[in-house]
Design an enzyme around this catalytic site. Structure first.
Site, PDB file in Angstrom:
ATOM      1  N   SER A  59      37.222  77.163 -37.992  1.00 20.50           N
ATOM      2  CA  SER A  59      38.365  76.249 -38.057  1.00 20.50           C
ATOM      3  C   SER A  59      39.003  76.306 -39.436  1.00 20.50           C
ATOM      4  O   SER A  59      38.444  76.869 -40.389  1.00 20.50           O
ATOM      5  CB  SER A  59      37.901  74.819 -37.764  1.00 20.50           C
ATOM      6  N   LYS A  60      40.164  75.698 -39.544  1.00 24.08           N
ATOM      7  CA  LYS A  60      40.852  75.619 -40.836  1.00 24.08           C
ATOM      8  C   LYS A  60      39.991  74.875 -41.855  1.00 24.08           C
ATOM      9  O   LYS A  60      39.974  75.220 -43.037  1.00 24.08           O
ATOM     10  CB  LYS A  60      42.196  74.909 -40.659  1.00 24.08           C
ATOM     11  N   ARG A  61      39.267  73.876 -41.387  1.00 29.16           N
ATOM     12  CA  ARG A  61      38.408  73.100 -42.289  1.00 29.16           C
ATOM     13  C   ARG A  61      37.355  73.989 -42.947  1.00 29.16           C
ATOM     14  O   ARG A  61      37.011  73.809 -44.112  1.00 29.16           O
ATOM     15  CB  ARG A  61      37.742  71.972 -41.504  1.00 29.16           C
TER      16      ARG A  61
END
Length: 525
Positions: A283-285
């Site tokens: 994910s972007k996180r």
């Protein structure tokens, strides 16, 4: 293959294209090109509530930057019209006219007839249940420890409001009165659906566990499921290569093909791209936390003004991005890791794509980029370096290229060049403390003055000549190499680092070399 290969990449313009989406596009591209087929871009923008301005252009720019352009798609039609039918922008415009338009929002007039066909044939039905009614059914089931599924076991028992229990007159009256409705697919009961996936093999599904998915809404918009199947059929898509997250929809999609009497394409569901550490998909996180991009290009969110990093802006070469993405799920069956796009096209096979998730390795992506850095022409890298470093604005690009040739082996990104080469352009103003203690000994001043003498009288100021004269003097006088070479490097660089000392001397020139050694001597005395 017996028929023309046509594949499609069908993203939704709801934000930036995730690197997983780029991997899906790449695998579609590789498969199409290997078999002499067409790679189609279709924009699935039926959900206008989630539409994000600029997202479609971003998708196109990302594919082009990666070097995997599409053969058919909305932008090619637009570009072709710009040239007034003279030398059209795409040689595939004839395909475009047959299969377009390529935005689902421009195709919405097509879908109602197919929903109507299923209703007439008894394969779908109108449902008038309100969200509140459906929510009440769900809560009632939860209270009894059950899960509410809208399908064969309850659709005709009278508790749900649909055309299977209403009379034809009542159904028509509700529609004419403007009541909101949906069209649901009538999933079969007690059948075993046998499916085949190129990557995952044979799959069996008991149709009794399937719910009656919504295909069409009274506002005139289809759901993903109907639009997807109709578009793939009309565009004559031969292979659907998509992410694992769509595997649960495979049964419904096959049933829809069967209901229409259409031959289904072959399916291949790609494995997830997993986090570098821990469980779950990338994910972007994860990128924010561990310091790497998850988007091909930088993205400025038009709603939040938040800017997300991109591989291009972070200094990655598109060839490196394509190479590392190819290995996220696929392997060639050999030890070879470096593949050009042409080699990937030649070697790619869906049968060699793994079922298991592919773990993302940020360090490996850097390894690929370092390799492709070495393949770049020094002059081209010098132009990039010069354009991003103000200190080089007045420096000849040919000189910068010579410097780049000496330091690029130590670099992974162009933005690392300055730290590796600043001493070629600017004399050191200070000296590394630890290096001073290590390099400066009793007698260093006398040795450096002798080096100044040798350099000053050297007429042919070449790397070979400097090396021969200084090393000859060191050997002839039985001086330890470190006693001369360490302070010499410190004088030229300001630290005990950098490429070959004689290469540095040659490039900065005789006068600058003497000046820098003299400056070190003055600081010691």
């Amino acid at each position: 293959m017996s028929k023309n290969v046509r594949v499609r990449f069908a993203p939704s313009p709801t934000g930036p294209l995730h690197i997983g989406g780029v991997r899906t596009a790449l695998f579609n591209y590789l498969f199409a090109k290997k078999h002499g087929g067409d790679f189609v871009l279709r924009i699935e923008d039926t959900d206008q509530n989630r539409y994000v301005e600029g997202a479609e252009d971003y998708i196109v720019e990302a594919l082009n930057w990666c070097g995997i352009p599409f053969d058919e798609g909305p932008h090619l039609v637009t570009e072709a019209h710009k040239v007034n039918n003279e030398n059209v922008a795409s040689s595939n415009l004839s395909h475009q006219n047959n299969y377009g338009p390529y935005r689902q929002s421009e195709r919405k007039h097509l879908y109602k007839q197919y929903a109507d066909q299923l209703i007439v044939e008894g394969k779908a039905y109108f449902a008038f249940d309100t969200p509140e009614q459906l929510d009440a059914h769900r809560k009632d089931h939860e209270a009894k420890g059950k899960t509410f599924i809208y399908n064969w076991h309850n659709r005709e028992k009278g508790r749900l409001v649909n055309s299977l229990v209403l009379s034809e007159e009542d159904t028509k009256a509700k529609i004419e009165a403007g009541e909101h409705y949906v069209v649901r697919f009538k999933s079969p009961q007690d059948e075993t659906l046998r499916l085949k996936d190129i990557i995952r093999g044979d799959i069996s599904i008991d149709t009794s566990v399937l719910d009656d998915k919504i295909l069409f809404k009274s506002d005139g918009m289809p759901t993903y499921h109907l639009a997807n199947i109709v578009d793939d059929h009309l565009m004559q898509i031969s292979h659907v290569i998509r992410g694992e997250e769509w595997l649960p929809s495979l049964a419904l999609h096959q049933l829809l093909y069967d209901a229409f009497g259409w031959k289904a394409p072959q399916f291949a569901h790609l494995p997830l791209i997993l986090k570098p550490v821990g469980k779950g998909k990338l994910s972007k996180r994860d990128g924010d936390k561990l310091g790497f991009p998850v988007f091909p290009l930088e993205w400025a969110d038009p709603k939040t003004n938040e800017t997300s990093r991109g591989y291009k802006e972070d200094g990655y070469f598109p060839e490196a991005v394509v190479n590392f993405l190819a290995f996220l799920g696929w392997n060639p069956g050999t030890e070879q890791e470096i593949f050009s796009l042409e080699q990937l096209v030649n070697d790619f096979e869906l049968e060699r794509v793994n079922k298991a998730g592919a773990r993302f390795d940020p360090d490996k992506t850097k390894w690929f980029n370092h390799h492709y850095m070495q393949q770049q022409l020094d002059f081209e890298l010098a132009e990039q370096f010069k354009s991003t470093q103000l200190e080089l604005s007045d420096i000849d690009v040919n000189y910068v290229a010579l410097v780049v040739g000496l330091i690029k082996e130590r670099a992974t990104f162009v933005n690392e060049f300055w730290d590796l080469s600043h001493f070629f352009f600017v004399a050191p103003k200070t000296y590394d403390e630890k290096a001073l203690k290590k390099a400066i000994k009793e007698g260093t001043v006398d040795l450096m003055q002798k080096v100044i003498e040798i350099v000053s009288v050297t007429r042919e100021f070449t790397v070979q000549n400097l090396q021969s004269k200084i090393k000859g003097w060191i050997t002839g006088n039985e001086i330890g190499f470190g006693k001369v070479m360490m302070p010499l490097r410190l004088a030229l660089v300001g630290a005990l680092q950098g490429p070959d000392v004689f290469e540095i001397m040659f490039l900065i020139g005789k006068n600058e070399t003497v000046k820098r050694i003299d400056t070190l001597v003055s600081s010691i005395e």
